[in-house]
Design a protein around this motif. Structure first.
Motif, PDB file in Angstrom:
ATOM      1  N   MET A   1       0.850  -1.187   0.000  1.00  0.00           N
ATOM      2  CA  MET A   1       0.000   0.000   0.000  1.00  0.00           C
ATOM      3  C   MET A   1       0.887   1.239   0.000  1.00  0.00           C
ATOM      4  N   ASN A   2       0.775   2.072  -1.003  1.00  0.00           N
ATOM      5  CA  ASN A   2       1.595   3.270  -1.106  1.00  0.00           C
ATOM      6  C   ASN A   2       0.703   4.506  -1.142  1.00  0.00           C
ATOM      7  N   LEU A   3       0.325   4.961   0.035  1.00  0.00           N
ATOM      8  CA  LEU A   3      -0.470   6.179   0.112  1.00  0.00           C
ATOM      9  C   LEU A   3       0.423   7.380  -0.150  1.00  0.00           C
ATOM     10  N   THR A   4      -0.142   8.391  -0.778  1.00  0.00           N
ATOM     11  CA  THR A   4       0.629   9.601  -1.058  1.00  0.00           C
ATOM     12  C   THR A   4       0.147  10.744  -0.180  1.00  0.00           C
ATOM     13  N   LEU A   5       1.032  11.702   0.039  1.00  0.00           N
ATOM     14  CA  LEU A   5       0.682  12.884   0.817  1.00  0.00           C
ATOM     15  C   LEU A   5      -0.458  13.652   0.137  1.00  0.00           C
ATOM     16  N   ARG A   6      -0.456  13.647  -1.180  1.00  0.00           N
ATOM     17  CA  ARG A   6      -1.520  14.334  -1.921  1.00  0.00           C
ATOM     18  C   ARG A   6      -2.876  13.690  -1.628  1.00  0.00           C
ATOM     19  N   GLN A   7      -2.924  12.363  -1.599  1.00  0.00           N
ATOM     20  CA  GLN A   7      -4.184  11.670  -1.316  1.00  0.00           C
ATOM     21  C   GLN A   7      -4.732  12.036   0.059  1.00  0.00           C
ATOM     22  N   ILE A   8      -3.876  11.964   1.054  1.00  0.00           N
ATOM     23  CA  ILE A   8      -4.387  12.238   2.400  1.00  0.00           C
ATOM     24  C   ILE A   8      -4.697  13.727   2.584  1.00  0.00           C
ATOM     25  N   SER A   9      -3.999  14.602   1.867  1.00  0.00           N
ATOM     26  CA  SER A   9      -4.314  16.028   1.931  1.00  0.00           C
ATOM     27  C   SER A   9      -5.685  16.302   1.328  1.00  0.00           C
ATOM     28  N   TYR A  10      -5.983  15.674   0.183  1.00  0.00           N
ATOM     29  CA  TYR A  10      -7.299  15.848  -0.431  1.00  0.00           C
ATOM     30  C   TYR A  10      -8.391  15.265   0.447  1.00  0.00           C
ATOM     31  N   PHE A  11      -8.096  14.127   1.089  1.00  0.00           N
ATOM     32  CA  PHE A  11      -9.055  13.529   2.009  1.00  0.00           C
ATOM     33  C   PHE A  11      -9.349  14.482   3.170  1.00  0.00           C
ATOM     34  N   ALA A  12      -8.309  15.064   3.758  1.00  0.00           N
ATOM     35  CA  ALA A  12      -8.484  15.975   4.892  1.00  0.00           C
ATOM     36  C   ALA A  12      -9.278  17.210   4.493  1.00  0.00           C
ATOM     37  N   LEU A  13      -9.014  17.756   3.324  1.00  0.00           N
ATOM     38  CA  LEU A  13      -9.755  18.923   2.838  1.00  0.00           C
ATOM     39  C   LEU A  13     -11.220  18.596   2.612  1.00  0.00           C
ATOM     40  N   THR A  14     -11.493  17.419   2.076  1.00  0.00           N
ATOM     41  CA  THR A  14     -12.875  17.003   1.846  1.00  0.00           C
ATOM     42  C   THR A  14     -13.603  16.831   3.165  1.00  0.00           C
ATOM     43  N   ALA A  15     -12.940  16.235   4.141  1.00  0.00           N
ATOM     44  CA  ALA A  15     -13.553  16.067   5.461  1.00  0.00           C
ATOM     45  C   ALA A  15     -13.816  17.412   6.119  1.00  0.00           C
TER      46      ALA A  15
END
Length: 301
Positions: A1-15
């Motif tokens: 599993m290779n999560l990216t900082l961009r993915q989690i940043s977009y997730f946090a903004l959406t939340a």
């Protein structure tokens, strides 16, 4: 599993914004890019993070759990990028910090973790006391700072404050409660309801005058110092509560879902911030802590 900082940043903004469009606007990218990023993230970790509805999105139970980890990741990355810009690693010594019980439960852990990562040579001693005794310790010089409620601070002449967050009071209720369909609850809607009161950090005192003015003070059927007890009782339909948003969590320990609705004519807020003695010379440790907490507030609260 290779999560990216961009993915989690977009997730946090959406939340944070409650919608894909809001996240896209904040990140200055297309909605489709945010959508695809979240879909890929959900596929990678194997759970649904959001429930989609007509007004946007809401976090699932797993989404709330994941968000806490994401906040810690983003805070750590932020610390790393600023590490050489604003830290003086020669700073050591001790910081005596006061905290009240409610604030300790919802703000202290993440702030202390971040502070200790960046300034490991500063020893922080935390003293949890009630608000009046903390004021006494600050005035006597026994505490450098306090992280506490500032909305009920008594001695403005001797103490200075910096409010960091204002949390509005709303009605907490079960997702199955009839009032959940109302976008704005009227005080008269509560006259047939059993009220559960959280009696810590003077929360009950703060709301008492409003309850009396609305002829609701006799509706309190249970008082407790346990936030979890309040949540559990609401979740099982035993009553409703009027409490600040900062303590709200969408699920009880038993897995029952909670909701919150604004109440007409109730503008009361619970304010949390830093307090220190006026006119006292501030230590380097206290200055650093104040700066870090203010920055933490700007990026996370």
């Amino acid at each position: 599993m290779n999560l990216t900082l961009r993915q989690i940043s977009y997730f946090a903004l959406t939340a944070e914004t409650g919608s894909v469009s809001g996240a896209a606007t904040a990140a200055r990218i297309s909605q489709s890019a945010v959508t695809e990023s979240i879909r890929a993230l959900e596929a990678q970790i194997g759970v649904a993070l959001f429930v989609r509805h007509t007004r946007g999105v809401a976090l699932t139970h797993e989404g709330h759990q994941f968000l806490r980890h994401v906040k810690l990741i983003l805070a750590t990355v932020d610390d790393a990028t600023k590490a050489f810009a604003n830290r003086d690693m020669s700073v050591s010594g001790k910081l005596n910090l006061g905290v009240t019980s409610l604030v300790a439960g919802y703000f202290l852990a993440d702030i202390l973790a971040r502070f200790r990562r960046v300034f490991p040579d500063i020893e922080v001693k935390v003293y949890e006391e009630d608000r009046r005794y903390i004021e006494h310790l600050l005035i006597n010089g026994e505490l450098d700072l306090a992280l506490m409620l500032t909305s009920n601070l008594e001695d403005d002449t001797a103490l200075a404050r910096e409010t960091l967050v204002r949390s509005r009071y709303r009605l907490w209720l079960s997702a199955k409660h009839p009032l959940v369909d109302k976008s704005l609850v009227q005080p008269e809607d509560l006259r047939g309801q059993d009220l559960i009161a959280l009696d810590i950090d003077e929360l009950l005192e703060a709301i008492t005058s409003w309850l009396h003015a609305e002829a609701l003070d006799d509706r309190i059927v249970f008082k407790t110092t346990s936030v979890e007890a309040v949540r559990s009782m609401i979740g099982t339909g035993a009553g409703v509560a009027i409490l600040p948003d900062m303590a709200l969590r969408p699920y009880t320990l038993e897995g029952d879902r909670l909701e919150a609705r604004p109440i007409n004519n109730l503008s009361l807020t619970l304010d949390v911030g830093l307090v220190w003695r006026r006119g006292s010379s501030s230590s380097a440790q206290a200055d650093i802590f104040r700066t870090l907490v203010t920055d933490f507030k700007t990026s996370r609260w």
